[in-house]
Design a protein around this motif. Structure first.
Motif, PDB file in Angstrom:
ATOM      1  N   TYR A  18      18.080 -25.844 -23.608  1.00 58.45           N
ATOM      2  CA  TYR A  18      18.295 -26.898 -22.458  1.00 58.45           C
ATOM      3  C   TYR A  18      18.752 -26.859 -21.684  1.00 58.45           C
ATOM      4  CZ  TYR A  18      18.242 -29.893 -26.538  1.00 58.45           C
ATOM      5  OH  TYR A  18      18.079 -30.949 -28.350  1.00 58.45           O
ATOM      6  N   PRO A  19      18.216 -28.022 -20.402  1.00 60.02           N
ATOM      7  CA  PRO A  19      19.293 -28.263 -19.364  1.00 60.02           C
ATOM      8  C   PRO A  19      20.562 -28.591 -19.870  1.00 60.02           C
ATOM      9  CG  PRO A  19      17.813 -29.627 -19.674  1.00 60.02           C
ATOM     10  CD  PRO A  19      17.717 -28.810 -21.040  1.00 60.02           C
ATOM     11  N   ALA A  20      21.672 -28.415 -18.775  1.00 61.64           N
ATOM     12  CA  ALA A  20      23.493 -28.848 -18.643  1.00 61.64           C
ATOM     13  C   ALA A  20      22.861 -30.138 -19.057  1.00 61.64           C
ATOM     14  CB  ALA A  20      23.775 -28.322 -16.687  1.00 61.64           C
ATOM     15  N   CYS A  21      22.151 -31.101 -18.017  1.00 62.52           N
ATOM     16  CA  CYS A  21      22.689 -32.864 -19.332  1.00 62.52           C
ATOM     17  C   CYS A  21      21.913 -32.798 -20.640  1.00 62.52           C
ATOM     18  CB  CYS A  21      21.379 -33.257 -17.861  1.00 62.52           C
ATOM     19  SG  CYS A  21      19.917 -32.597 -18.580  1.00 62.52           S
ATOM     20  N   MET A  22      21.253 -32.018 -21.409  1.00 61.51           N
ATOM     21  CA  MET A  22      21.342 -32.018 -22.614  1.00 61.51           C
ATOM     22  C   MET A  22      22.085 -31.169 -23.853  1.00 61.51           C
ATOM     23  SD  MET A  22      19.081 -34.432 -22.383  1.00 61.51           S
ATOM     24  CE  MET A  22      18.296 -35.593 -21.532  1.00 61.51           C
ATOM     25  N   SER A  98      13.584 -38.638 -16.393  1.00 67.01           N
ATOM     26  CA  SER A  98      13.509 -38.074 -15.213  1.00 67.01           C
ATOM     27  C   SER A  98      15.047 -37.711 -14.574  1.00 67.01           C
ATOM     28  CB  SER A  98      12.521 -38.242 -14.292  1.00 67.01           C
ATOM     29  OG  SER A  98      13.039 -39.269 -13.446  1.00 67.01           O
ATOM     30  N   CYS A  99      14.866 -36.128 -13.979  1.00 70.15           N
ATOM     31  CA  CYS A  99      16.225 -35.973 -13.297  1.00 70.15           C
ATOM     32  C   CYS A  99      16.624 -37.010 -11.932  1.00 70.15           C
ATOM     33  CB  CYS A  99      16.001 -34.653 -12.850  1.00 70.15           C
ATOM     34  SG  CYS A  99      15.197 -33.614 -13.609  1.00 70.15           S
ATOM     35  N   GLN A 100      15.228 -38.303 -11.475  1.00 70.21           N
ATOM     36  CA  GLN A 100      15.259 -38.507 -10.705  1.00 70.21           C
ATOM     37  C   GLN A 100      16.372 -39.538 -10.943  1.00 70.21           C
ATOM     38  OE1 GLN A 100      14.793 -38.654  -7.502  1.00 70.21           O
ATOM     39  NE2 GLN A 100      13.901 -40.896  -6.835  1.00 70.21           N
ATOM     40  N   GLN A 101      16.349 -40.255 -12.185  1.00 72.54           N
ATOM     41  CA  GLN A 101      16.797 -41.358 -13.046  1.00 72.54           C
ATOM     42  C   GLN A 101      18.486 -40.979 -13.079  1.00 72.54           C
ATOM     43  OE1 GLN A 101      12.989 -42.045 -15.607  1.00 72.54           O
ATOM     44  NE2 GLN A 101      13.486 -44.103 -15.285  1.00 72.54           N
ATOM     45  N   ILE A 102      18.249 -39.662 -13.726  1.00 71.12           N
ATOM     46  CA  ILE A 102      19.466 -39.359 -14.735  1.00 71.12           C
ATOM     47  C   ILE A 102      20.093 -39.690 -13.498  1.00 71.12           C
ATOM     48  CG2 ILE A 102      20.561 -37.654 -16.253  1.00 71.12           C
ATOM     49  CD1 ILE A 102      18.045 -37.402 -17.344  1.00 71.12           C
ATOM     50  N   LEU A 103      20.011 -39.221 -12.507  1.00 70.32           N
ATOM     51  CA  LEU A 103      21.061 -38.379 -10.908  1.00 70.32           C
ATOM     52  C   LEU A 103      21.408 -39.872 -10.212  1.00 70.32           C
ATOM     53  CD1 LEU A 103      18.916 -35.728  -9.624  1.00 70.32           C
ATOM     54  CD2 LEU A 103      21.640 -35.651 -10.281  1.00 70.32           C
ATOM     55  N   GLY A 115      24.488 -38.214 -18.254  1.00 71.02           N
ATOM     56  CA  GLY A 115      24.685 -38.185 -16.503  1.00 71.02           C
ATOM     57  C   GLY A 115      23.691 -36.626 -16.167  1.00 71.02           C
ATOM     58  N   CYS A 116      24.063 -36.098 -14.928  1.00 74.42           N
ATOM     59  CA  CYS A 116      23.128 -34.998 -14.269  1.00 74.42           C
ATOM     60  C   CYS A 116      25.136 -33.565 -13.855  1.00 74.42           C
ATOM     61  CB  CYS A 116      22.699 -34.341 -13.042  1.00 74.42           C
ATOM     62  SG  CYS A 116      21.905 -33.745 -12.772  1.00 74.42           S
ATOM     63  N   PRO A 117      25.201 -33.007 -15.048  1.00 75.00           N
ATOM     64  CA  PRO A 117      26.721 -32.453 -15.132  1.00 75.00           C
ATOM     65  C   PRO A 117      26.285 -31.651 -14.050  1.00 75.00           C
ATOM     66  CG  PRO A 117      25.290 -31.482 -16.949  1.00 75.00           C
ATOM     67  CD  PRO A 117      24.648 -32.370 -16.023  1.00 75.00           C
ATOM     68  N   TYR A 118      25.761 -31.462 -12.488  1.00 74.56           N
ATOM     69  CA  TYR A 118      25.696 -30.451 -11.376  1.00 74.56           C
ATOM     70  C   TYR A 118      25.955 -32.596 -10.763  1.00 74.56           C
ATOM     71  CZ  TYR A 118      22.964 -27.552 -13.302  1.00 74.56           C
ATOM     72  OH  TYR A 118      22.495 -25.946 -14.350  1.00 74.56           O
ATOM     73  N   ARG A 119      25.514 -33.361 -10.785  1.00 70.58           N
ATOM     74  CA  ARG A 119      26.125 -34.400  -9.777  1.00 70.58           C
ATOM     75  C   ARG A 119      27.526 -34.748 -10.641  1.00 70.58           C
ATOM     76  NH1 ARG A 119      23.555 -39.560  -7.009  1.00 70.58           N
ATOM     77  NH2 ARG A 119      25.626 -40.255  -6.344  1.00 70.58           N
ATOM     78  N   ALA A 159      19.824 -26.379  -8.070  1.00 67.86           N
ATOM     79  CA  ALA A 159      20.899 -25.474  -8.903  1.00 67.86           C
ATOM     80  C   ALA A 159      20.639 -25.534 -10.098  1.00 67.86           C
ATOM     81  CB  ALA A 159      22.547 -26.908  -8.868  1.00 67.86           C
ATOM     82  N   CYS A 160      19.681 -26.583 -10.802  1.00 66.25           N
ATOM     83  CA  CYS A 160      19.736 -26.785 -11.945  1.00 66.25           C
ATOM     84  C   CYS A 160      18.484 -25.254 -11.939  1.00 66.25           C
ATOM     85  CB  CYS A 160      19.019 -27.500 -12.349  1.00 66.25           C
ATOM     86  SG  CYS A 160      18.682 -28.463 -14.358  1.00 66.25           S
ATOM     87  N   THR A 161      17.886 -25.825 -11.235  1.00 68.00           N
ATOM     88  CA  THR A 161      16.003 -24.364 -11.959  1.00 68.00           C
ATOM     89  C   THR A 161      16.523 -22.467 -11.200  1.00 68.00           C
ATOM     90  OG1 THR A 161      15.395 -26.089  -9.955  1.00 68.00           O
ATOM     91  CG2 THR A 161      14.060 -24.087  -9.930  1.00 68.00           C
ATOM     92  N   SER A 183      10.442 -26.509  -9.591  1.00 69.68           N
ATOM     93  CA  SER A 183      11.594 -26.667  -9.436  1.00 69.68           C
ATOM     94  C   SER A 183      11.835 -27.845 -10.890  1.00 69.68           C
ATOM     95  CB  SER A 183      12.123 -27.155  -8.374  1.00 69.68           C
ATOM     96  OG  SER A 183      11.907 -27.969  -7.768  1.00 69.68           O
ATOM     97  N   VAL A 184      12.667 -28.260 -10.832  1.00 67.37           N
ATOM     98  CA  VAL A 184      12.849 -28.675 -12.332  1.00 67.37           C
ATOM     99  C   VAL A 184      13.413 -30.317 -11.742  1.00 67.37           C
ATOM    100  CG1 VAL A 184      14.921 -29.781 -13.725  1.00 67.37           C
ATOM    101  CG2 VAL A 184      14.344 -27.236 -13.768  1.00 67.37           C
ATOM    102  N   THR A 185      12.366 -30.795 -12.025  1.00 58.56           N
ATOM    103  CA  THR A 185      12.362 -32.608 -12.402  1.00 58.56           C
ATOM    104  C   THR A 185      12.589 -33.457 -13.343  1.00 58.56           C
ATOM    105  OG1 THR A 185      10.414 -32.411 -12.786  1.00 58.56           O
ATOM    106  CG2 THR A 185      10.283 -32.304 -10.728  1.00 58.56           C
ATOM    107  N   HIS A 186      12.891 -32.988 -14.594  1.00 61.01           N
ATOM    108  CA  HIS A 186      13.026 -33.662 -15.529  1.00 61.01           C
ATOM    109  C   HIS A 186      13.010 -33.204 -17.027  1.00 61.01           C
ATOM    110  CE1 HIS A 186      11.805 -36.015 -18.801  1.00 61.01           C
ATOM    111  NE2 HIS A 186      11.617 -36.952 -18.259  1.00 61.01           N
ATOM    112  N   PRO A 187      14.291 -33.257 -17.715  1.00 58.91           N
ATOM    113  CA  PRO A 187      14.932 -32.611 -18.562  1.00 58.91           C
ATOM    114  C   PRO A 187      14.168 -31.809 -20.098  1.00 58.91           C
ATOM    115  CG  PRO A 187      15.998 -34.919 -18.188  1.00 58.91           C
ATOM    116  CD  PRO A 187      14.804 -34.600 -17.131  1.00 58.91           C
ATOM    117  N   ASN A 188      12.801 -32.656 -19.618  1.00 59.34           N
ATOM    118  CA  ASN A 188      12.132 -32.510 -20.640  1.00 59.34           C
ATOM    119  C   ASN A 188      10.460 -31.093 -20.355  1.00 59.34           C
ATOM    120  OD1 ASN A 188      12.110 -35.416 -22.268  1.00 59.34           O
ATOM    121  ND2 ASN A 188      11.938 -33.476 -23.958  1.00 59.34           N
TER     122      ASN A 188
HETATM  123 FE1  SF4 Z   1      19.262 -32.403 -16.577  1.00 57.43          FE
HETATM  124 FE2  SF4 Z   1      17.471 -32.467 -13.947  1.00 57.43          FE
HETATM  125 FE3  SF4 Z   1      20.320 -32.484 -13.770  1.00 57.43          FE
HETATM  126 FE4  SF4 Z   1      19.052 -30.070 -14.573  1.00 57.43          FE
HETATM  127  S1  SF4 Z   1      18.988 -31.559 -12.917  1.00 57.43           S
HETATM  128  S2  SF4 Z   1      21.026 -31.177 -15.380  1.00 57.43           S
HETATM  129  S3  SF4 Z   1      17.629 -31.465 -15.982  1.00 57.43           S
HETATM  130  S4  SF4 Z   1      19.202 -34.464 -15.159  1.00 57.43           S
END
Ligand code: SF4
Length: 199
Positions: A18-22, A98-103, A115-119, A159-161, A183-188
């Protein structure tokens, strides 16, 4: 790859891919046996696209919300799960965010886990979380300054990438991203690439 994922497989996939958000949503769900609305939405749509059927999704959420009665589950949650699969209401086929929407959308409050932990995490919390999520896959505290520098400049998906590269360092080198320089644009997309590299 379209093959079905069962409720029983989710813990293992979460831990490895999983990426960090999920991963954060999954760990919070296990800890609290509950997730708030936007967390359920973000994670639920991700699980649908990951490959859970409607039956496996209901099983997954029913088992996860282990401190409530069937009654409450059926009344308050079953409909929304079916709805997110397009089986209720206007029967829309909702895409996973998508990451964009989550961000950018639905900013999490202090008691939210979406949300996105990085942000959305404070810097110290992010570093602790990353070590706890990924040290078993090779991330060390020596990797953190570079990641935190990227975060500080607002390049969250970069950072996620980078975390993907570090945690898959046997398969991808620095700069290759999740493969081919992407680079990462979507958690899936993150979880799919990670699972592909395992086989
Ligand atoms: Fe999730 Fe995208 Fe953030 Fe990575 S960059 S943690 S996939 S929202």
């Amino acid at each position: 790859d379209g093959s079905e994922v069962t409720a029983d497989m989710v813990d293992d996939i979460a831990r490895k891919h999983y990426p960090a958000c999920m991963r954060n949503l999954h760990d919070c769900l296990r800890r609290d046996r509950h997730l708030k609305h936007f967390g359920r939405l973000q994670y639920g749509l991700f699980l649908k696209v990951l490959g859970l059927s409607i039956d496996e999704a209901i099983l997954f959420w029913r088992k996860s919300f282990s401190n409530i009665q069937d009654d409450k589950f059926n009344k308050e949650y079953r409909y929304n799960i079916r709805h997110s699969f397009g089986l209720e209401g206007k029967r829309a086929n909702y895409a996973a965010k998508s990451c964009q929407q989550i961000l950018l959308a639905d900013q999490p409050g202090t008691s939210d886990n979406h949300g996105c932990p990085y942000r959305h995490f404070a810097p110290e919390n992010l570093q602790t979380a990353l070590l706890s999520m990924y040290s078993s896959q090779g991330l060390t505290s020596a990797d953190l300054p570079e990641i935190m520098h990227t975060v500080k400049n607002g390049h969250y998906h970069v950072a996620c990438t980078r975390v993907f590269e570090i945690t898959h360092s046997r398969q991808v080198s620095k700069g290759e991203g999740i493969g081919g320089g992407e680079s990462v644009t979507h958690p899936n997309q993150y979880v799919t690439k990670s699972r592909e590299l395992e086989v």
